[in-house]
Design a protein around this motif. Structure first.
Motif, mmCIF file in Angstrom:
data_model
loop_
_atom_site.group_PDB
_atom_site.id
_atom_site.type_symbol
_atom_site.label_atom_id
_atom_site.label_comp_id
_atom_site.label_asym_id
_atom_site.label_seq_id
_atom_site.Cartn_x
_atom_site.Cartn_y
_atom_site.Cartn_z
ATOM 1 N N LEU A 178 -19.653 -14.573 -11.817
ATOM 2 C CA LEU A 178 -19.613 -14.379 -13.274
ATOM 3 C C LEU A 178 -20.697 -15.194 -13.959
ATOM 4 O O LEU A 178 -21.351 -14.726 -14.897
ATOM 5 N N GLY A 179 -20.888 -16.427 -13.497
ATOM 6 C CA GLY A 179 -21.932 -17.259 -14.074
ATOM 7 C C GLY A 179 -23.312 -16.669 -13.865
ATOM 8 O O GLY A 179 -24.157 -16.703 -14.761
ATOM 9 N N ALA A 180 -23.541 -16.102 -12.666
ATOM 10 C CA ALA A 180 -24.837 -15.500 -12.368
ATOM 11 C C ALA A 180 -25.067 -14.236 -13.189
ATOM 12 O O ALA A 180 -26.195 -13.948 -13.599
ATOM 13 N N ALA A 181 -24.009 -13.462 -13.420
ATOM 14 C CA ALA A 181 -24.149 -12.214 -14.172
ATOM 15 C C ALA A 181 -24.345 -12.473 -15.663
ATOM 16 O O ALA A 181 -25.185 -11.837 -16.312
ATOM 17 N N LEU A 182 -23.586 -13.409 -16.206
ATOM 18 C CA LEU A 182 -23.636 -13.668 -17.650
ATOM 19 C C LEU A 182 -24.737 -14.652 -18.035
ATOM 20 O O LEU A 182 -25.148 -14.696 -19.201
ATOM 21 N N ARG A 183 -25.165 -15.486 -17.081
ATOM 22 C CA ARG A 183 -26.237 -16.455 -17.302
ATOM 23 C C ARG A 183 -25.932 -17.411 -18.446
ATOM 24 O O ARG A 183 -26.834 -17.878 -19.149
ATOM 25 N N SER A 184 -24.670 -17.691 -18.629
ATOM 26 C CA SER A 184 -24.228 -18.583 -19.709
ATOM 27 C C SER A 184 -23.016 -19.369 -19.219
ATOM 28 O O SER A 184 -22.046 -18.766 -18.741
ATOM 29 N N VAL A 185 -23.087 -20.686 -19.321
ATOM 30 C CA VAL A 185 -21.953 -21.517 -18.876
ATOM 31 C C VAL A 185 -20.714 -21.262 -19.740
ATOM 32 O O VAL A 185 -19.634 -20.989 -19.205
ATOM 33 N N PRO A 186 -20.815 -21.324 -21.080
ATOM 34 C CA PRO A 186 -19.629 -21.013 -21.890
ATOM 35 C C PRO A 186 -19.126 -19.594 -21.670
ATOM 36 O O PRO A 186 -17.920 -19.354 -21.608
ATOM 37 N N GLY A 187 -20.058 -18.639 -21.547
ATOM 38 C CA GLY A 187 -19.659 -17.255 -21.322
ATOM 39 C C GLY A 187 -18.955 -17.075 -19.990
ATOM 40 O O GLY A 187 -17.961 -16.354 -19.895
ATOM 41 N N GLY A 188 -19.457 -17.735 -18.953
ATOM 42 C CA GLY A 188 -18.834 -17.645 -17.644
ATOM 43 C C GLY A 188 -17.447 -18.248 -17.633
ATOM 44 O O GLY A 188 -16.504 -17.678 -17.060
ATOM 45 N N ILE A 189 -17.305 -19.416 -18.251
ATOM 46 C CA ILE A 189 -15.993 -20.065 -18.308
ATOM 47 C C ILE A 189 -15.019 -19.218 -19.116
ATOM 48 O O ILE A 189 -13.859 -19.033 -18.727
ATOM 49 N N GLY A 190 -15.478 -18.678 -20.237
ATOM 50 C CA GLY A 190 -14.611 -17.823 -21.052
ATOM 51 C C GLY A 190 -14.183 -16.573 -20.317
ATOM 52 O O GLY A 190 -13.021 -16.161 -20.385
ATOM 53 N N ALA A 191 -15.137 -15.952 -19.593
ATOM 54 C CA ALA A 191 -14.805 -14.740 -18.843
ATOM 55 C C ALA A 191 -13.819 -15.038 -17.722
ATOM 56 O O ALA A 191 -12.909 -14.243 -17.459
ATOM 57 N N PHE A 192 -13.984 -16.179 -17.066
ATOM 58 C CA PHE A 192 -13.069 -16.531 -15.970
ATOM 59 C C PHE A 192 -11.665 -16.806 -16.491
ATOM 60 O O PHE A 192 -10.677 -16.287 -15.960
ATOM 61 N N ILE A 193 -11.576 -17.619 -17.528
ATOM 62 C CA ILE A 193 -10.249 -17.955 -18.068
ATOM 63 C C ILE A 193 -9.594 -16.727 -18.697
ATOM 64 O O ILE A 193 -8.416 -16.438 -18.444
ATOM 65 N N MET A 197 -7.682 -15.287 -15.427
ATOM 66 C CA MET A 197 -6.435 -16.044 -15.493
ATOM 67 C C MET A 197 -5.446 -15.493 -16.531
ATOM 68 O O MET A 197 -4.245 -15.440 -16.267
ATOM 69 N N ILE A 198 -5.933 -15.119 -17.701
ATOM 70 C CA ILE A 198 -5.022 -14.723 -18.790
ATOM 71 C C ILE A 198 -4.721 -13.229 -18.794
ATOM 72 O O ILE A 198 -3.574 -12.820 -19.003
ATOM 73 N N LEU A 199 -5.721 -12.399 -18.543
ATOM 74 C CA LEU A 199 -5.533 -10.946 -18.615
ATOM 75 C C LEU A 199 -4.376 -10.435 -17.743
ATOM 76 O O LEU A 199 -3.569 -9.621 -18.220
ATOM 77 N N PRO A 200 -4.239 -10.888 -16.485
ATOM 78 C CA PRO A 200 -3.106 -10.404 -15.682
ATOM 79 C C PRO A 200 -1.750 -10.755 -16.282
ATOM 80 O O PRO A 200 -0.793 -9.970 -16.174
ATOM 81 N N GLU A 201 -1.660 -11.910 -16.927
ATOM 82 C CA GLU A 201 -0.398 -12.308 -17.557
ATOM 83 C C GLU A 201 -0.078 -11.390 -18.736
ATOM 84 O O GLU A 201 1.081 -11.031 -18.962
ATOM 85 N N VAL A 202 -1.105 -11.004 -19.472
ATOM 86 C CA VAL A 202 -0.904 -10.103 -20.609
ATOM 87 C C VAL A 202 -0.499 -8.723 -20.116
ATOM 88 O O VAL A 202 0.454 -8.106 -20.625
ATOM 89 N N LEU A 203 -1.205 -8.225 -19.091
ATOM 90 C CA LEU A 203 -0.882 -6.911 -18.547
ATOM 91 C C LEU A 203 0.510 -6.890 -17.935
ATOM 92 O O LEU A 203 1.180 -5.844 -17.942
ATOM 93 N N GLY A 204 0.947 -8.030 -17.403
ATOM 94 C CA GLY A 204 2.273 -8.108 -16.797
ATOM 95 C C GLY A 204 3.408 -7.885 -17.776
ATOM 96 O O GLY A 204 4.542 -7.623 -17.368
ATOM 97 N N MET A 205 3.127 -7.975 -19.062
ATOM 98 C CA MET A 205 4.152 -7.736 -20.077
ATOM 99 C C MET A 205 4.390 -6.252 -20.314
ATOM 100 O O MET A 205 5.387 -5.877 -20.954
ATOM 101 N N LEU A 206 3.484 -5.420 -19.812
ATOM 102 C CA LEU A 206 3.654 -3.979 -20.016
ATOM 103 C C LEU A 206 4.775 -3.447 -19.118
ATOM 104 O O LEU A 206 4.850 -3.800 -17.944
#
Length: 265
Positions: A178-193, A197-206
């Motif tokens: 993700l860091g290599a694709a986005l070339r941004s440390v904040p962007g990579g961390i945001g995409a990972f979290i 980490m968060i998206l599966p928990e949100v989808l699990g509510m469906l």
């Protein structure tokens, strides 16, 4: 006098996989953030494991938790540290401009990404496995007289410790991609979290069975299935979870490899 036509092939021939790997190894360990994140990961895993072992009581509500999961709770925090390191390894070079020197030295570009991933994978798996092994053994000193007592010779224990390390490693490699694709440390961390980490928990509510089944093979859920000595309910089998996680990590590396060939630095 040597002409450019003969100089370029000579330089390219001097660039071997071993030299690229050695270069990436030195770059990894000469950056202060590597030491900080690795030591933080070790401290979280070992500290939480000792805490869980020292404070465990059979009536505390954790008696039904797998003993490997119980002692390695800290791998969740430690894994985040290593994921951040993965992002810094790639995106950090773009933020400092170091990537220009790296790709000038290795004009074909993709060998740099492959070497980064190889060195990073070897380091993270070694650190994660050794720390998890030590954490389990130390925690068992406190758990020896409880219902959570176990040894490395017990069925599934050593495999679960190795699986825990493999899960943390592959999640970190995914973060590196993700860091290599986005070339941004904040962007990579945001995409990972957010995405990992968060998206599966949100989808699990469906309220859909198909969604629940799919989520089992999402990165964090697949990694969790690898670190248990006993099968987890409503989780993918260890083999399927490992395959899914390998595919996620591979996809995360293929995307920046393609972008490297198409983008300017």
């Amino acid at each position: 006098m040597t002409t450019p036509a003969t100089t370029v092939p000579a330089i390219t021939a001097a660039i071997t996989p071993a030299r690229v790997l050695r270069s990436e190894w030195h770059k990894l360990w000469t950056v202060r953030s590597t030491w900080i994140t690795v030591l933080a990961s070790v401290a979280f895993l070992l500290g939480v494991g000792i805490l869980m072992g020292a404070t465990y009581t059979p009536d505390g509500g954790d008696s039904d938790v797998d003993t490997v999961i119980l002692t390695l709770y800290g791998s969740q925090l430690g894994g985040i540290c290593l994921a951040v390191l993965g992002i810094l390894v790639t995106a950090g070079e773009y933020s400092t401009g170091m990537i220009r020197a790296s790709l000038t030295a290795v004009p074909r570009r993709t060998p740099v990404l492959r070497a980064k991933a190889a060195v990073f994978t070897a380091v993270v798996f070694t650190v994660s496995f050794v720390t998890a092994l030590i954490t389990f053994l130390v925690a068992q000193i406190f758990l020896s007289d409880t219902d959570q007592a176990a040894s490395l010779a017990d069925d599934g224990v050593l495999g679960a410790i190795a699986g825990n390390a493999a899960g943390v490693t592959l999640l970190s490699v995914l973060a590196l991609g993700l860091g290599a694709a986005l070339r941004s440390v904040p962007g990579g961390i945001g995409a990972f979290i957010g995405g990992v980490m968060i998206l599966p928990e949100v989808l699990g509510m469906l309220p859909y069975d198909a969604v629940d089944t799919a989520i089992r093979y999402f990165p964090t859920q697949a990694a969790g299935a690898l670190g248990s000595a006993t099968p987890l309910p409503n989780a993918a089998s260890p083999g399927a979870a490992l395959l899914a996680l390998c595919l996620w990590a591979a996809a995360a590396l293929i995307a920046p490899a393609l972008l490297l060939k198409r983008r300017d630095v």
